[in-house]
Design an enzyme around this catalytic site. Structure first.
Site, short mmCIF file in Angstrom:
data_model
loop_
_atom_site.label_atom_id
_atom_site.label_comp_id
_atom_site.label_asym_id
_atom_site.label_seq_id
_atom_site.Cartn_x
_atom_site.Cartn_y
_atom_site.Cartn_z
N CYS A 5 10.57 -1.28 -5.98
CA CYS A 5 11.01 -2.31 -5.02
C CYS A 5 12.18 -3.14 -5.55
CB CYS A 5 9.87 -3.25 -4.68
SG CYS A 5 8.46 -2.39 -4.01
N THR A 12 -1.48 -2.08 3.16
CA THR A 12 -0.22 -2.72 2.73
C THR A 12 0.99 -1.82 2.98
OG1 THR A 12 -0.38 -1.95 0.43
CG2 THR A 12 -1.45 -4.04 0.94
N SER A 59 7.63 -2.09 -9.33
CA SER A 59 6.60 -1.54 -10.21
C SER A 59 7.19 -0.61 -11.25
CB SER A 59 5.58 -0.77 -9.38
OG SER A 59 4.71 -1.68 -8.75
N SER A 64 -1.60 -3.62 -10.74
CA SER A 64 -0.26 -3.91 -10.24
C SER A 64 -0.07 -5.41 -9.98
CB SER A 64 0.05 -3.09 -8.97
OG SER A 64 -0.65 -3.59 -7.85
N HIS A 102 9.20 -11.03 -3.79
CA HIS A 102 8.86 -9.70 -3.27
C HIS A 102 7.44 -9.79 -2.71
CE1 HIS A 102 7.91 -5.58 -2.80
NE2 HIS A 102 7.06 -5.55 -3.81
N LYS A 161 0.07 -15.90 -4.75
CA LYS A 161 -0.45 -15.67 -6.11
C LYS A 161 0.67 -15.87 -7.13
CE LYS A 161 -3.76 -11.92 -4.97
NZ LYS A 161 -5.05 -12.47 -5.37
N ASN A 191 4.69 -3.92 3.81
CA ASN A 191 5.53 -3.74 2.63
C ASN A 191 6.73 -2.85 2.98
OD1 ASN A 191 6.60 -3.69 0.09
ND2 ASN A 191 4.78 -2.86 -0.93
N GLU A 250 13.04 3.72 -2.65
CA GLU A 250 12.10 4.46 -3.48
C GLU A 250 11.36 5.48 -2.64
OE1 GLU A 250 8.29 2.74 -4.55
OE2 GLU A 250 9.16 0.79 -4.13
P1 HMG Z 1 -8.73 -4.27 -2.40
O1 HMG Z 1 -9.14 -4.00 -3.79
O2 HMG Z 1 -9.34 -3.44 -1.34
O3 HMG Z 1 -8.96 -5.77 -2.00
O4 HMG Z 1 -7.18 -4.08 -2.23
P2 HMG Z 1 -9.71 -6.95 -2.78
O5 HMG Z 1 -11.16 -6.65 -2.85
O6 HMG Z 1 -8.98 -7.30 -4.03
O7 HMG Z 1 -9.50 -8.10 -1.71
C1 HMG Z 1 -8.23 -8.60 -1.45
C2 HMG Z 1 -8.34 -10.10 -1.22
O8 HMG Z 1 -9.05 -10.31 0.02
C3 HMG Z 1 -9.15 -10.84 -2.29
O9 HMG Z 1 -8.54 -12.10 -2.47
C4 HMG Z 1 -10.51 -11.03 -1.63
O10 HMG Z 1 -11.25 -12.13 -2.14
C5 HMG Z 1 -10.09 -11.27 -0.20
P3 HMG Z 1 -8.02 -12.54 -3.94
O11 HMG Z 1 -9.18 -12.51 -4.83
O12 HMG Z 1 -6.99 -11.50 -4.32
O13 HMG Z 1 -7.43 -13.89 -3.68
N1 HMG Z 1 -11.14 -11.01 0.81
C6 HMG Z 1 -11.31 -11.79 1.89
N2 HMG Z 1 -10.71 -12.92 2.31
C7 HMG Z 1 -11.14 -13.46 3.48
N3 HMG Z 1 -12.15 -12.93 4.24
C8 HMG Z 1 -12.78 -11.81 3.84
C9 HMG Z 1 -12.37 -11.18 2.62
N4 HMG Z 1 -12.77 -10.08 1.96
C10 HMG Z 1 -11.99 -9.98 0.85
N5 HMG Z 1 -13.75 -11.30 4.60
C11 HMG Z 1 -4.96 -4.42 -3.08
C12 HMG Z 1 -6.17 -5.07 -2.44
C13 HMG Z 1 -3.78 -5.36 -2.98
C14 HMG Z 1 -5.25 -4.13 -4.54
C15 HMG Z 1 -4.63 -3.09 -2.34
O14 HMG Z 1 -4.26 -3.35 -1.02
C16 HMG Z 1 -3.55 -2.27 -2.98
O15 HMG Z 1 -3.79 -1.48 -3.89
N6 HMG Z 1 -2.26 -2.44 -2.51
C17 HMG Z 1 -1.13 -1.70 -3.04
C18 HMG Z 1 -0.62 -2.27 -4.35
C19 HMG Z 1 0.08 -3.60 -4.21
O16 HMG Z 1 0.52 -3.99 -3.15
N7 HMG Z 1 0.25 -4.31 -5.35
C20 HMG Z 1 0.94 -5.56 -5.37
C21 HMG Z 1 1.66 -5.83 -6.69
S1 HMG Z 1 2.69 -4.45 -7.17
C22 HMG Z 1 4.12 -4.61 -6.20
O17 HMG Z 1 4.34 -5.60 -5.59
C23 HMG Z 1 5.05 -3.43 -6.16
C24 HMG Z 1 4.94 -2.56 -4.92
O18 HMG Z 1 5.56 -3.21 -3.83
C25 HMG Z 1 5.60 -1.20 -5.19
C26 HMG Z 1 6.98 -1.17 -5.77
O19 HMG Z 1 7.43 -1.98 -6.54
O20 HMG Z 1 7.62 -0.16 -5.50
C27 HMG Z 1 3.52 -2.26 -4.52
#
Ligand code: HMG
Length: 389
Positions: A113, A154, A310, A203, A235, A244, A278, A81
């Site tokens: 992905c 990521t 996605s 996502s 994935h 999760k 990733n 991708e």
């Molecule tokens: P964010 O919003 O900055 O993070 O980004 P958050 O506030 O949701 O925190 C993440 C986790 O860290 C949370 O845990 C917090 O509690 C924890 P959860 O509630 O999720 O269990 N946390 C802590 N833990 C320990 N000590 C601390 C602390 N502080 C916070 N001090 C987000 C997170 C993944 C949204 C961001 O990185 C992002 O946008 N990533 C890109 C999108 C992504 O990876 N999505 C996954 C699903 S989609 C997919 O898999 C397809 C993809 O691969 C693309 C494709 O298919 O082509 C992405």
């Protein structure tokens, strides 16, 4: 009797450089626990300026050609991708770098992905039609988000190459598959953008919905029960996502979410993704590589695969580990692919992130940075110039 078809060999490559999440956290003031525990990432691979999906893909595939030859390969399917061209398949460059025979069909596949799983399933169909043939599947991606965005932590880069054929030495892929497609805008990358756009929290929800959808279809198609699986390869956009996803699946099936049960079900599948980041299409199969490399004997055990892309398309399917598989693993080479990376500091990572070719059609050489067997030497007249060393 139905044919036994699956993954005969698997090899991977990753970028030249690595950025530890401690460096990113120090730059943006994030508490490191968020990265190490919250998303389950320790470091991310960063490609050199003279690396791309082609050089990574060729590097992953070269050991497979060296071991098996190319006589039976009549198809190369390149899943990505992070495509480098809207018309020409990246696989054609890989075909050339590897010196594959001209009597080959080469094509590029895309659905975020999920693309590598589509490639694997299409390869199985081709082998079913002519069991004498093998298909080379290459899944190669560079994951790039905006600097200082939530997705930045990521990122990653890697390629997995798989040889698909009859009587596979590693994993026999089974019918049925559980399928799920939903039109969602959780993550996308318009043609004019280099970095993906993402609604991170949407996502995660879309991924979990796909876990449910694929499992429902898988069971309706007569698939195995949850208890039969020795491990689950998800994935992994970040490794916490696998936890999760499995928790969600257990809850959906009416089970309690016992953390120890989840950890056991994921086994060693997160080991490589945790330090590579990733790798989009390659991610599930890096999970498989880590599982096979690091687990006790899995002979005869069924494994579950959940591939999510996605947008979204997902597939749940099973594979059984073949007797004698350990003799065919590339555990040392895999460790070496990860350990050979040079650590960069935040400033160097930022320079690499911002590196791009001018688009004026002139002659532009790339700085010589990669120590790998293939490099993108430059661009001239809008043509990419690759070199094998
Ligand atoms: P964010 O919003 O900055 O993070 O980004 P958050 O506030 O949701 O925190 C993440 C986790 O860290 C949370 O845990 C917090 O509690 C924890 P959860 O509630 O999720 O269990 N946390 C802590 N833990 C320990 N000590 C601390 C602390 N502080 C916070 N001090 C987000 C997170 C993944 C949204 C961001 O990185 C992002 O946008 N990533 C890109 C999108 C992504 O990876 N999505 C996954 C699903 S989609 C997919 O898999 C397809 C993809 O691969 C693309 C494709 O298919 O082509 C992405």
């Amino acid at each position: 009797m139905s044919l036994s078809i699956g993954i005969h060999d698997l090899s991977f490559a990753t970028g030249e450089f690595v950025l530890p999440h401690t460096a990113l956290a120090a730059h943006n003031g994030t508490e490191i626990g968020k990265y190490h525990l919250g998303i389950g990432q320790e470091s991310m691979s960063v490609p050199a300026a003279d690396e791309d999906i082609v050089t990574l893909g060729a590097t992953a595939a070269a050991p497979i050609i060296a071991r098996h030859g190319a006589e039976r390969i009549r198809t190369v399917v390149f899943a990505t991708e992070s495509s480098i061209d809207q018309a020409k398949s990246a696989g054609v460059y890989v075909h050339s770098l590897l010196g594959l025979p001209s009597a080959t069909r080469v094509v590029e596949l895309k659905q975020a992905c999920y693309g590598a799983t589509a490639a694997l399933q299409f390869a199985i169909g081709l082998v079913q039609r002519d069991p004498a043939q093998q298909v080379l599947v290459v899944a190669s991606d560079v994951s790039k988000y905006e600097l200082d965005s939530p997705g930045e932590a990521t990122q990653g880069a890697a390629a997995v190459a798989m040889l698909v054929g009859v009587d596979p030495a590693l994993v026999r892929i089974e019918d049925p598959s559980g399928l799920f497609t939903a039109d969602v805008m959780d993550f996308w990358r318009p043609n004019y953008r280099e970095a993906a756009l993402v609604d991170g929290h949407e996502s995660i929800g879309a991924y979990l919905q796909a876990v449910e959808g694929t499992w429902k279809d898988y069971t309706e198609q007569g698939g195995r029960t949850l208890e039969e699986f020795a491990a689950f390869c998800y994935h992994q956009p970040f490794t916490k996502m696998a936890y999760k996803a499995h928790r969600h699946l257990l809850n959906y099936c009416g089970y309690d979410t016992d953390e120890a049960v989840i950890a056991r079900a994921l086994g060693h599948t997160t080991a490589y993704n945790r330090v590579i980041g990733n790798s989009y299409t390659a991610s599930v199969y890096l999970g498989l590589a880590a599982l096979l490399d690091r687990s006790e004997d899995l002979t005869g055990r069924p494994l579950a695969f959940l591939s999510y892309g996605s947008g979204s398309v997902a597939e749940f399917f099973a594979g059984t580990v073949v007797a004698g598989y350990r003799e065919h693993l590339r555990t040392d080479a895999n460790r070496q692919a990860i350990d050979r990376r040079t650590e960069v500091d935040y400033a160097r990572y930022r320079d690499l992130h911002e590196w791009r070719f001018p688009t004026d059609g002139g002659d532009h050489a790339t700085p010589e940075q990669t120590t790998g067997p293939f490099r993108l030497a430059g661009i001239s007249g809008h043509k990419r110039l690759y070199q094998a060393r």
